[in-house]
Design a protein around this motif. Structure first.
Motif, PDB file in Angstrom:
ATOM      1  N   SER A  49       0.850  -1.190   0.000  1.00 20.39           N
ATOM      2  CA  SER A  49       0.000   0.000   0.000  1.00 20.39           C
ATOM      3  C   SER A  49       0.886   1.240   0.000  1.00 20.39           C
ATOM      4  O   SER A  49       2.076   1.183   0.300  1.00 20.39           O
ATOM      5  CB  SER A  49      -0.905   0.010   1.231  1.00 20.39           C
ATOM      6  OG  SER A  49      -0.131   0.188   2.405  1.00 20.39           O
ATOM      7  N   LEU A  50       0.271   2.383  -0.312  1.00 23.44           N
ATOM      8  CA  LEU A  50       1.016   3.646  -0.354  1.00 23.44           C
ATOM      9  C   LEU A  50       1.555   4.035   1.020  1.00 23.44           C
ATOM     10  O   LEU A  50       2.551   4.744   1.115  1.00 23.44           O
ATOM     11  CB  LEU A  50       0.117   4.758  -0.886  1.00 23.44           C
ATOM     12  CG  LEU A  50      -0.121   4.774  -2.395  1.00 23.44           C
ATOM     13  CD1 LEU A  50      -1.197   5.772  -2.757  1.00 23.44           C
ATOM     14  CD2 LEU A  50       1.164   5.092  -3.131  1.00 23.44           C
ATOM     15  N   GLU A  51       0.902   3.542   2.078  1.00 20.88           N
ATOM     16  CA  GLU A  51       1.360   3.855   3.430  1.00 20.88           C
ATOM     17  C   GLU A  51       2.764   3.304   3.679  1.00 20.88           C
ATOM     18  O   GLU A  51       3.486   3.786   4.537  1.00 20.88           O
ATOM     19  CB  GLU A  51       0.393   3.293   4.471  1.00 20.88           C
ATOM     20  CG  GLU A  51      -0.923   4.066   4.605  1.00 20.88           C
ATOM     21  CD  GLU A  51      -1.850   3.865   3.426  1.00 20.88           C
ATOM     22  OE1 GLU A  51      -1.710   2.821   2.734  1.00 20.88           O
ATOM     23  OE2 GLU A  51      -2.700   4.733   3.176  1.00 20.88           O
ATOM     24  N   GLU A  52       3.144   2.294   2.909  1.00 22.00           N
ATOM     25  CA  GLU A  52       4.447   1.663   3.103  1.00 22.00           C
ATOM     26  C   GLU A  52       5.560   2.321   2.287  1.00 22.00           C
ATOM     27  O   GLU A  52       6.714   1.917   2.392  1.00 22.00           O
ATOM     28  CB  GLU A  52       4.366   0.176   2.750  1.00 22.00           C
ATOM     29  CG  GLU A  52       3.467  -0.629   3.674  1.00 22.00           C
ATOM     30  CD  GLU A  52       3.406  -2.097   3.310  1.00 22.00           C
ATOM     31  OE1 GLU A  52       4.213  -2.528   2.452  1.00 22.00           O
ATOM     32  OE2 GLU A  52       2.561  -2.815   3.856  1.00 22.00           O
ATOM     33  N   VAL A  53       5.222   3.295   1.474  1.00 22.16           N
ATOM     34  CA  VAL A  53       6.259   4.009   0.721  1.00 22.16           C
ATOM     35  C   VAL A  53       7.210   4.666   1.717  1.00 22.16           C
ATOM     36  O   VAL A  53       6.776   5.389   2.620  1.00 22.16           O
ATOM     37  CB  VAL A  53       5.639   5.079  -0.202  1.00 22.16           C
ATOM     38  CG1 VAL A  53       6.739   5.939  -0.836  1.00 22.16           C
ATOM     39  CG2 VAL A  53       4.789   4.431  -1.272  1.00 22.16           C
ATOM     40  N   PRO A  54       8.514   4.427   1.611  1.00 21.84           N
ATOM     41  CA  PRO A  54       9.448   4.985   2.597  1.00 21.84           C
ATOM     42  C   PRO A  54       9.517   6.507   2.537  1.00 21.84           C
ATOM     43  O   PRO A  54       9.464   7.101   1.469  1.00 21.84           O
ATOM     44  CB  PRO A  54      10.791   4.357   2.204  1.00 21.84           C
ATOM     45  CG  PRO A  54      10.638   3.937   0.779  1.00 21.84           C
ATOM     46  CD  PRO A  54       9.194   3.592   0.600  1.00 21.84           C
ATOM     47  N   PHE A  55       9.618   7.112   3.707  1.00 23.21           N
ATOM     48  CA  PHE A  55       9.785   8.563   3.831  1.00 23.21           C
ATOM     49  C   PHE A  55      11.124   8.795   4.500  1.00 23.21           C
ATOM     50  O   PHE A  55      11.303   8.506   5.687  1.00 23.21           O
ATOM     51  CB  PHE A  55       8.638   9.145   4.649  1.00 23.21           C
ATOM     52  CG  PHE A  55       8.808  10.607   4.983  1.00 23.21           C
ATOM     53  CD1 PHE A  55       9.039  11.544   3.990  1.00 23.21           C
ATOM     54  CD2 PHE A  55       8.742  11.048   6.300  1.00 23.21           C
ATOM     55  CE1 PHE A  55       9.197  12.890   4.294  1.00 23.21           C
ATOM     56  CE2 PHE A  55       8.890  12.386   6.623  1.00 23.21           C
ATOM     57  CZ  PHE A  55       9.122  13.306   5.616  1.00 23.21           C
ATOM     58  N   THR A  56      12.108   9.279   3.737  1.00 25.97           N
ATOM     59  CA  THR A  56      13.471   9.421   4.252  1.00 25.97           C
ATOM     60  C   THR A  56      13.969  10.849   4.041  1.00 25.97           C
ATOM     61  O   THR A  56      14.713  11.134   3.092  1.00 25.97           O
ATOM     62  CB  THR A  56      14.421   8.426   3.555  1.00 25.97           C
ATOM     63  OG1 THR A  56      14.298   8.591   2.121  1.00 25.97           O
ATOM     64  CG2 THR A  56      14.070   6.995   3.904  1.00 25.97           C
ATOM     65  N   PRO A  57      13.542  11.766   4.917  1.00 29.14           N
ATOM     66  CA  PRO A  57      13.983  13.164   4.780  1.00 29.14           C
ATOM     67  C   PRO A  57      15.470  13.322   5.089  1.00 29.14           C
ATOM     68  O   PRO A  57      16.021  12.623   5.936  1.00 29.14           O
ATOM     69  CB  PRO A  57      13.121  13.906   5.801  1.00 29.14           C
ATOM     70  CG  PRO A  57      12.756  12.876   6.817  1.00 29.14           C
ATOM     71  CD  PRO A  57      12.648  11.577   6.067  1.00 29.14           C
ATOM     72  N   GLU A  58      16.099  14.237   4.366  1.00 30.27           N
ATOM     73  CA  GLU A  58      17.503  14.567   4.580  1.00 30.27           C
ATOM     74  C   GLU A  58      17.655  16.077   4.546  1.00 30.27           C
ATOM     75  O   GLU A  58      16.783  16.798   4.060  1.00 30.27           O
ATOM     76  CB  GLU A  58      18.381  13.928   3.495  1.00 30.27           C
ATOM     77  CG  GLU A  58      18.353  12.411   3.471  1.00 30.27           C
ATOM     78  CD  GLU A  58      19.192  11.851   2.339  1.00 30.27           C
ATOM     79  OE1 GLU A  58      19.607  12.645   1.464  1.00 30.27           O
ATOM     80  OE2 GLU A  58      19.430  10.636   2.324  1.00 30.27           O
ATOM     81  N   LYS A  59      18.791  16.562   5.063  1.00 32.60           N
ATOM     82  CA  LYS A  59      19.065  17.991   5.000  1.00 32.60           C
ATOM     83  C   LYS A  59      19.417  18.378   3.560  1.00 32.60           C
ATOM     84  O   LYS A  59      20.376  17.871   2.979  1.00 32.60           O
ATOM     85  CB  LYS A  59      20.230  18.354   5.922  1.00 32.60           C
ATOM     86  CG  LYS A  59      19.859  18.417   7.399  1.00 32.60           C
ATOM     87  CD  LYS A  59      18.965  19.618   7.678  1.00 32.60           C
ATOM     88  CE  LYS A  59      18.639  19.724   9.173  1.00 32.60           C
ATOM     89  NZ  LYS A  59      17.725  20.844   9.437  1.00 32.60           N
ATOM     90  N   VAL A  60      18.599  19.245   2.987  1.00 38.60           N
ATOM     91  CA  VAL A  60      18.834  19.717   1.626  1.00 38.60           C
ATOM     92  C   VAL A  60      18.550  21.215   1.587  1.00 38.60           C
ATOM     93  O   VAL A  60      17.916  21.763   2.494  1.00 38.60           O
ATOM     94  CB  VAL A  60      17.927  18.995   0.596  1.00 38.60           C
ATOM     95  CG1 VAL A  60      18.281  17.521   0.480  1.00 38.60           C
ATOM     96  CG2 VAL A  60      16.456  19.151   0.973  1.00 38.60           C
ATOM     97  N   SER A  61      19.010  21.873   0.553  1.00 36.20           N
ATOM     98  CA  SER A  61      18.729  23.300   0.405  1.00 36.20           C
ATOM     99  C   SER A  61      17.535  23.491  -0.524  1.00 36.20           C
ATOM    100  O   SER A  61      17.320  22.709  -1.446  1.00 36.20           O
ATOM    101  CB  SER A  61      19.946  24.039  -0.158  1.00 36.20           C
ATOM    102  OG  SER A  61      20.168  23.686  -1.505  1.00 36.20           O
TER     103      SER A  61
END
Length: 206
Positions: A49-61
């Motif tokens: 399901s879409l809920e399982e799509v990984p969310f991996t935020p990183e520091k970006v400009s």
């Protein structure tokens, strides 16, 4: 996006209008997009399901994200007769964001706009300092949404402009975009411009 890059090279290389530096740069961008496409394909195959799509935020400009948006706009601007105008966010700060989700949403919304625009598409990016959100707006000069369609456009498998003239395109793309925006703490909204045409606004909490 890849089609836009290949169209650009196919058009201008025979005319001698592409420098070696530009050629290498464009091939590098195509390689990056191919890698991202492969990664996205692998991810989608492995989830239920879409809920399982990984969310991996990183520091970006914000400037870095803006540059990637500009590359996508450039590529898609090579396809067909629709002109795409991009107004980049002026803020340049470090934020925490998953730019793969942001770019996936942008490319999907832009692909929709290209299908229905007559001559022009406007892409605007802005930073809402109070809400700490990156806001992307895509506005086209096509037929826009009918009133009842505004309520249904974000539902899965919804066909934007009815049976006639919609081709094979269904609204699952906008539904996926909404879910990806939610995963990033934001929203996806659809509306009609007072000048005519559809307006899709995506926000991402960064």
């Amino acid at each position: 996006v890849l089609r836009g890059y290949t169209d650009f090279l196919a058009k201008y290389i025979p005319e001698g209008k592409v420098s070696l530096e530009k050629l290498e740069s464009t091939l590098g961008l195509m390689t990056e997009h191919l890698k991202r496409l492969e990664e996205y394909s692998r991810t989608m195959k492995g989830i239920r399901s879409l809920e399982e799509v990984p969310f991996t935020p990183e520091k970006v400009s914000l400037q870095g994200i803006g540059g990637k948006i500009g590359e996508v706009v450039f590529a898609l601007d090579q396809i067909g007769d629709v002109r795409i105008i991009y107004e980049e966010c002026s803020a340049d700060i470090q934020v925490s964001a998953d730019d793969s989700i942001i770019m996936e949403v942008l490319e999907n919304v832009l692909s929709n706009a290209i299908r229905f625009a007559r001559e022009k598409i406007e892409v605007l990016s802005d930073y809402d300092k109070a809400g700490k959100e990156l806001v992307l707006t895509v506005r086209d000069d096509g037929p826009g949404f009918l009133e009842d369609q505004l309520l249904k456009a974000l539902k899965p498998y919804y066909r934007e402009h009815g049976e006639e003239g919609a081709g094979e395109h269904f609204g699952i793309g906008l539904h996926i975009c909404r879910e990806l925006c939610k995963k990033h703490g934001g929203t996806l909204n659809v509306a009609n411009s007072i000048q005519g045409g559809a307006v899709v606004t995506a926000s991402f909490r960064v």
